[in-house]
Enzyme design. Structure first.
Site, PDB file in Angstrom:
ATOM      1  N   ASP A   8       0.878  -1.162   0.000  1.00 36.55           N
ATOM      2  CA  ASP A   8       0.000   0.000   0.000  1.00 36.55           C
ATOM      3  C   ASP A   8       0.915   1.212   0.000  1.00 36.55           C
ATOM      4  O   ASP A   8       1.525   1.533   1.016  1.00 36.55           O
ATOM      5  CB  ASP A   8      -0.898  -0.045   1.245  1.00 36.55           C
ATOM      6  CG  ASP A   8      -1.769   1.201   1.387  1.00 36.55           C
ATOM      7  OD1 ASP A   8      -1.713   2.077   0.498  1.00 36.55           O
ATOM      8  OD2 ASP A   8      -2.497   1.288   2.393  1.00 36.55           O
ATOM      9  N   LYS A  70       2.777  11.195  -3.433  1.00 35.37           N
ATOM     10  CA  LYS A  70       1.752  10.496  -4.214  1.00 35.37           C
ATOM     11  C   LYS A  70       0.882  11.484  -4.988  1.00 35.37           C
ATOM     12  O   LYS A  70       0.389  11.181  -6.065  1.00 35.37           O
ATOM     13  CB  LYS A  70       0.899   9.661  -3.258  1.00 35.37           C
ATOM     14  CG  LYS A  70      -0.129   8.770  -3.921  1.00 35.37           C
ATOM     15  CD  LYS A  70      -0.689   7.794  -2.917  1.00 35.37           C
ATOM     16  CE  LYS A  70      -1.829   6.967  -3.451  1.00 35.37           C
ATOM     17  NZ  LYS A  70      -2.288   5.975  -2.473  1.00 35.37           N
ATOM     18  N   GLU A 147      -7.225   0.356  -4.678  1.00 35.65           N
ATOM     19  CA  GLU A 147      -7.244   0.227  -3.216  1.00 35.65           C
ATOM     20  C   GLU A 147      -8.566  -0.339  -2.668  1.00 35.65           C
ATOM     21  O   GLU A 147      -8.545  -1.254  -1.840  1.00 35.65           O
ATOM     22  CB  GLU A 147      -6.916   1.578  -2.569  1.00 35.65           C
ATOM     23  CG  GLU A 147      -5.439   1.942  -2.743  1.00 35.65           C
ATOM     24  CD  GLU A 147      -5.126   3.402  -2.517  1.00 35.65           C
ATOM     25  OE1 GLU A 147      -6.016   4.149  -2.073  1.00 35.65           O
ATOM     26  OE2 GLU A 147      -3.983   3.809  -2.788  1.00 35.65           O
ATOM     27  N   ASP A 169     -13.194   4.957   1.256  1.00 34.82           N
ATOM     28  CA  ASP A 169     -11.767   4.991   1.599  1.00 34.82           C
ATOM     29  C   ASP A 169     -11.289   6.439   1.691  1.00 34.82           C
ATOM     30  O   ASP A 169     -11.135   7.116   0.677  1.00 34.82           O
ATOM     31  CB  ASP A 169     -10.985   4.225   0.516  1.00 34.82           C
ATOM     32  CG  ASP A 169      -9.488   4.169   0.814  1.00 34.82           C
ATOM     33  OD1 ASP A 169      -9.033   4.859   1.747  1.00 34.82           O
ATOM     34  OD2 ASP A 169      -8.777   3.430   0.108  1.00 34.82           O
TER      35      ASP A 169
END
Ligand code: AMP
Length: 544
Positions: A8, A70, A147, A169
């Protein structure tokens, strides 16, 4: 069989997980920490810092520390560390490499294959950059996995019944809501929607501004726009936010923020959960709208959802849980280790792909429509620059689709194929993915030449576009403009891999030298810098 891992790669934290007897587990560092903060930095002696050490130096030296990389994946952004500049995929590769070393040290085996997760809403360029980061770090990337899909796999472990699950999420920097259908061992993403620029970092910034306002109220003095002061305030804001998940109030104390003449000015103020909630409520409303949009994309209503799963560290905020529960009108909402479950699901999927004893088949969807700019007939006549989708949003992937277009002008000798992703009917309002020319078209009247445009969208969400002129058969494929997407050539990839490897080798030597020195020195001295090289030291020790 060599161990496979799931990673992850988060905006705020990253983790690496593997499988033991079909069960996933997160590999900790030497100190038992499961999460690796996604921070990379250089200390004042020019040494690389990864994880907690880099995060610690952030407040004091934000100019030498990189966080939330990211958010830059797939862009042409460059970060400077020391006298070198790095692409986002290189910084991510440093994080991945630190995780790889952690796992190799713990498992005492070389690890080469990995599944890496990305938000379902990541664009093609962002997925490609993530894959490159994995390759630079020395992995063969088995799959770039969404994800929410990874999270659903974890909840699927013991379930044989068919369920429609909503995965909400909310992490540090990204938000996704996905609706997945789990039938036996098949997980299908029915729809996904989100915002890859919304998350806990935004809550921190809201609270940071609030703290700055409080400082102004208390001292009648504005805090300067100084990077170190603002970084301290941001860190205090995050701590306060986390405290407010468990407490109704928290006190923020930041001594000696600035001085006014001879007097040092401190910040000491109470923040209530209510204060914090009113700051973030507008942002959370946006996430509820995304739930509705995903439901309508999947042609479902709230009543069709069997349960919701909360994923991501920010779902520990009580208001988030409450708003989602209220919005879903009594649908059961479950949560299991919200910061770990994506990584655990990635490990499960890595097991599936490598043939380990985990059985799950994965069906995924394209999160955006993909298409080209074209002249299209409208009620006002032909209009140029409209978006002609070829792969509609939420198509199950991998998928290949073609569409035929005609020349628009008499004697037209070239056709420009401009590729976009998005939902806007005006092509230019969508995200450009690149463009290329088909040349040497035979001179004919408008509409007499056919060009077939073929889109191939693979399991990693990576797109290849090929245009073929029908009569003569000449073909061109998509050449993505590097400056737009930040994509690296294979030569650049190799060079990046060597650069990053040599950075780590230099560190390993340094760690060895330090070990030798430490042996001669007092034991307490050794702990001073130890945290900075924790991953590297572990590998060096284990491999000797
Ligand atoms: P993730 O990207 O899933 O690792 O989530 C990281 C985000 O979760 C960061 O913004 C953290 O500040 C936030 N976070 C972690 N724990 C908590 C907590 N107990 N309460 C509120 N936010 C949290």
């Amino acid at each position: 069989m060599a161990p496979v891992v799931g990673i992850d790669l988060g905006t705020t934290n990253s983790l690496i997980a593997t499988l033991e007897e079909g069960q996933p587990w997160v590999i900790p560092d030497d100190d038992g920490n499961l999460l690796l903060p996604s921070y990379v930095g250089m200390d004042d002696a020019g040494q690389l810092l990864v994880g907690a050490a880099a995060r610690r130096q952030y407040a004091a030296a934000p100019e030498r520390t990189i966080k939330s990389i990211k958010r830059q994946m797939g862009t042409a952004y460059t970060a400077t560390l020391g006298d070198q500049s790095y692409r986002p995929q290189e910084i991510s590769a440093i994080i991945l490499r630190a995780l790889k070393q952690r796992a190799e040290a713990m498992l005492d085996e070389a690890i080469t294959q990995a599944v890496i997760t990305v938000p379902a809403y990541f664009t093609d360029a962002q997925r490609q950059a993530t894959k490159e980061a994995g390759e630079i770090a020395g992995f063969e990337v088995l799959q770039i996995l969404n994800e929410p899909t990874a999270a659903a796999l974890v909840f699927d472990i013991d379930s044989d019944e068919s369920e429609t699950v909503l995965v909400y999420d909310l992490g540090g920097g990204t938000f996704d809501v996905s609706i997945v259908e789990i039938t036996g061992d098949v997980t299908e993403v029915l729809a996904s929607h989100g915002n890859n620029r919304l998350g806990g970092d935004d809550f921190d910034r809201q609270l940071q501004r609030h703290l700055a306002d409080r400082f102004l109220q208390i001292h009648d003095t504005e805090l300067p726009d100084d990077a170190a002061i603002q970084a301290r305030l941001l860190q205090a804001a995050e701590q306060a936010k986390i405290a407010l998940s468990d407490h109704a109030f928290t006190t923020v104390r930041e001594p000696f923020l600035i001085s006014q003449g001879e007097t040092a000015l401190h910040l000491e103020t109470d923040i209530s959960r209510e204060d914090f909630e009113s700051l973030i409520k507008p942002l959370l409303k946006e996430t509820l709208e995304a739930i509705d949009r995903a439901l309508s994309d999947a042609d479902l209503t709230v009543e069709d959802i069997d349960r919701a799963i909360l994923v991501g560290g920010s779902t520990r905020i009580p208001l988030v849980q409450q708003l989602v529960e209220d919005h879903l009108l009594g649908t059961p909402v479950s949560s299991f280790e919200p910061d770990l479950c994506v990584g655990l699901g990635a490990a499960l999927q890595a097991g599936v792909l490598s043939g380990a004893a985990v059985e799950s088949i994965l069906v995924d969807v394209s999160p955006h429509s993909l298409g080209i700019a074209a002249v299209m007939d409208t009620e006002f006549g032909p209009m140029p620059g409209l978006f002609s989708p070829i792969i509609p949003r939420n198509s199950v992937i991998p998928t290949s689709r073609s569409q035929v277009y005609y020349t628009a002008a008499n004697g037209q000798s070239t056709v420009e194929i401009e590729v976009f992703q998005g939902e806007n009917p005006i092509a230019k309002e969508n995200v450009p993915l690149g463009s290329f020319l088909v040349e040497g078209i035979p001179p004919k009247p408008a509409g007499a030449v056919q060009v077939e445009v073929h889109f191939d969208f693979d399991i990693n969400g990576i797109l290849t576009v090929t245009a073929t002129e029908k009569s003569q058969g000449q073909q061109q494929s998509l050449v993505v403009n590097d400056t737009q997407t930040g994509r690296l050539s294979s030569h650049e990839l190799r060079q990046s891999r060597e650069n990053i490897a040599s950075l780590f080798e230099a560190l390993a030597h340094l760690a060895e030298d330090e070990d030798a020195e430490d042996a001669e020195e007092e034991e307490d001295n050794a702990s001073d810098n130890g945290g900075h090289w924790i991953d590297v030291e572990a590998t060096t020790d284990e491999s000797e």
